[in-house]
Design a protein around this motif. Sequence first.
Motif, mmCIF file in Angstrom:
data_model
loop_
_atom_site.group_PDB
_atom_site.id
_atom_site.type_symbol
_atom_site.label_atom_id
_atom_site.label_comp_id
_atom_site.label_asym_id
_atom_site.label_seq_id
_atom_site.Cartn_x
_atom_site.Cartn_y
_atom_site.Cartn_z
ATOM 1 N N LEU A 146 5.587 12.159 13.089
ATOM 2 C CA LEU A 146 5.741 10.781 13.554
ATOM 3 C C LEU A 146 4.392 10.083 13.713
ATOM 4 C CD1 LEU A 146 8.671 11.237 16.088
ATOM 5 C CD2 LEU A 146 8.762 10.213 13.803
ATOM 6 N N PHE A 147 3.388 10.825 14.160
ATOM 7 C CA PHE A 147 2.049 10.255 14.279
ATOM 8 C C PHE A 147 1.514 9.849 12.899
ATOM 9 C CE2 PHE A 147 -2.572 10.454 14.564
ATOM 10 C CZ PHE A 147 -2.798 9.630 15.654
ATOM 11 N N GLU A 148 1.731 10.701 11.905
ATOM 12 C CA GLU A 148 1.312 10.355 10.542
ATOM 13 C C GLU A 148 2.048 9.111 10.047
ATOM 14 O OE1 GLU A 148 1.876 14.198 8.643
ATOM 15 O OE2 GLU A 148 -0.310 14.468 8.605
ATOM 16 N N ASP A 149 3.327 8.990 10.401
ATOM 17 C CA ASP A 149 4.079 7.783 10.042
ATOM 18 C C ASP A 149 3.479 6.540 10.694
ATOM 19 O OD1 ASP A 149 5.851 9.225 8.471
ATOM 20 O OD2 ASP A 149 7.463 9.230 9.964
ATOM 21 N N LEU A 150 3.080 6.658 11.955
ATOM 22 C CA LEU A 150 2.449 5.523 12.639
ATOM 23 C C LEU A 150 1.136 5.138 11.969
ATOM 24 C CD1 LEU A 150 3.043 6.183 16.451
ATOM 25 C CD2 LEU A 150 4.093 4.428 15.004
ATOM 26 N N ALA A 151 0.378 6.129 11.506
ATOM 27 C CA ALA A 151 -0.871 5.827 10.798
ATOM 28 C C ALA A 151 -0.582 5.070 9.505
ATOM 29 C CB ALA A 151 -1.649 7.112 10.520
ATOM 30 N N LEU A 152 0.487 5.435 8.818
ATOM 31 C CA LEU A 152 0.883 4.689 7.618
ATOM 32 C C LEU A 152 1.272 3.253 7.976
ATOM 33 C CD1 LEU A 152 2.943 7.409 5.710
ATOM 34 C CD2 LEU A 152 0.713 6.463 5.051
ATOM 35 N N CYS A 153 1.946 3.085 9.102
ATOM 36 C CA CYS A 153 2.290 1.735 9.572
ATOM 37 C C CYS A 153 1.027 0.929 9.873
ATOM 38 C CB CYS A 153 3.169 1.810 10.817
ATOM 39 S SG CYS A 153 4.835 2.417 10.529
ATOM 40 N N ALA A 154 0.028 1.576 10.474
ATOM 41 C CA ALA A 154 -1.239 0.889 10.752
ATOM 42 C C ALA A 154 -1.888 0.442 9.449
ATOM 43 C CB ALA A 154 -2.175 1.808 11.543
ATOM 44 N N SER A 155 -1.869 1.307 8.447
ATOM 45 C CA SER A 155 -2.416 0.929 7.142
ATOM 46 C C SER A 155 -1.654 -0.259 6.562
ATOM 47 C CB SER A 155 -2.353 2.115 6.171
ATOM 48 O OG SER A 155 -3.224 3.142 6.568
ATOM 49 N N ASP A 156 -0.340 -0.242 6.667
ATOM 50 C CA ASP A 156 0.471 -1.356 6.162
ATOM 51 C C ASP A 156 0.115 -2.664 6.869
ATOM 52 O OD1 ASP A 156 1.792 0.351 4.429
ATOM 53 O OD2 ASP A 156 3.583 0.547 5.692
ATOM 54 N N ILE A 157 -0.081 -2.599 8.174
ATOM 55 C CA ILE A 157 -0.427 -3.804 8.935
ATOM 56 C C ILE A 157 -1.810 -4.313 8.526
ATOM 57 C CG2 ILE A 157 -0.946 -4.689 11.244
ATOM 58 C CD1 ILE A 157 1.332 -2.833 12.259
ATOM 59 N N ILE A 158 -2.747 -3.405 8.350
ATOM 60 C CA ILE A 158 -4.097 -3.807 7.914
ATOM 61 C C ILE A 158 -4.040 -4.459 6.542
ATOM 62 C CG2 ILE A 158 -6.312 -2.867 7.104
ATOM 63 C CD1 ILE A 158 -6.181 -0.981 9.548
ATOM 64 N N ARG A 159 -3.281 -3.865 5.638
ATOM 65 C CA ARG A 159 -3.160 -4.447 4.299
ATOM 66 C C ARG A 159 -2.545 -5.844 4.358
ATOM 67 N NH1 ARG A 159 -0.903 1.166 2.463
ATOM 68 N NH2 ARG A 159 -2.871 2.267 2.217
ATOM 69 N N GLY A 160 -1.540 -5.995 5.221
ATOM 70 C CA GLY A 160 -0.933 -7.316 5.408
ATOM 71 C C GLY A 160 -1.924 -8.324 5.962
ATOM 72 N N ALA A 161 -2.755 -7.882 6.913
ATOM 73 C CA ALA A 161 -3.781 -8.762 7.476
ATOM 74 C C ALA A 161 -4.801 -9.156 6.403
ATOM 75 C CB ALA A 161 -4.474 -8.077 8.649
ATOM 76 N N GLU A 162 -5.149 -8.204 5.541
ATOM 77 C CA GLU A 162 -6.083 -8.510 4.451
ATOM 78 C C GLU A 162 -5.478 -9.540 3.489
ATOM 79 O OE1 GLU A 162 -8.913 -5.031 3.160
ATOM 80 O OE2 GLU A 162 -6.898 -4.204 3.476
ATOM 81 N N LEU A 163 -4.198 -9.378 3.166
ATOM 82 C CA LEU A 163 -3.533 -10.347 2.282
ATOM 83 C C LEU A 163 -3.493 -11.729 2.920
ATOM 84 C CD1 LEU A 163 -0.587 -8.203 0.856
ATOM 85 C CD2 LEU A 163 -2.548 -9.120 -0.414
ATOM 86 N N GLU A 164 -3.193 -11.788 4.212
ATOM 87 C CA GLU A 164 -3.181 -13.074 4.931
ATOM 88 C C GLU A 164 -4.552 -13.727 4.849
ATOM 89 O OE1 GLU A 164 -1.976 -12.402 8.996
ATOM 90 O OE2 GLU A 164 -0.071 -11.524 8.371
#
Length: 169
Positions: A146-164
């Motif tokens: 689950l922790f690894e899944d949360l890290a993937l979510c953090a990466s997804d959020i960062i990528r979204g912030a970069e796109l914004e």
Amino acid sequence: MAEYPVLYNEEERLQAVEQCGLLDTPDEPRFDRLTRLAAYLTNAPIALISLVATERQWFKSRHGFATRETARDIAFCNFALTESTLFIVEDATQDDRFRNNPLVTGKMGIRFYAGKAITGLAGHRLGTLCVIDTVARGLDPVQRRLFEDLALCASDIIRGAELERQKTI
């Protein structure tokens, strides 16, 4: 204290950290939710989302930790950055890489650390999602997954912030 490892593409990685647009920005609920969840699911008093820059690690999100940044040369996250899997230190006082680290020997008293690299749009490892405790311990298999899944979510959020950010430039 041992010198920290660096990735083969460290210069590119550092440019990506600078260009992601998140360093030294205000707290954001989308990141803070992840650190709260990480702390809760691992039963850790501290959870952080770090961005590892040239000479510092800066915390985009902090749960249970007031400091906004630390010097890079003492950052456990340097080691997590170079791993493709979850990096765990069950007892920092028994680990030659960390036993003399001021984060271990000083007031903070780190014993346990778990961190997973988080990536930006170009795939560079920008920082980590990590949890910290003042007692030696580990994570069970479910917590690890689950922790690894949360890290993937953090990466997804960062990528979204970069796109914004790219849309506004």
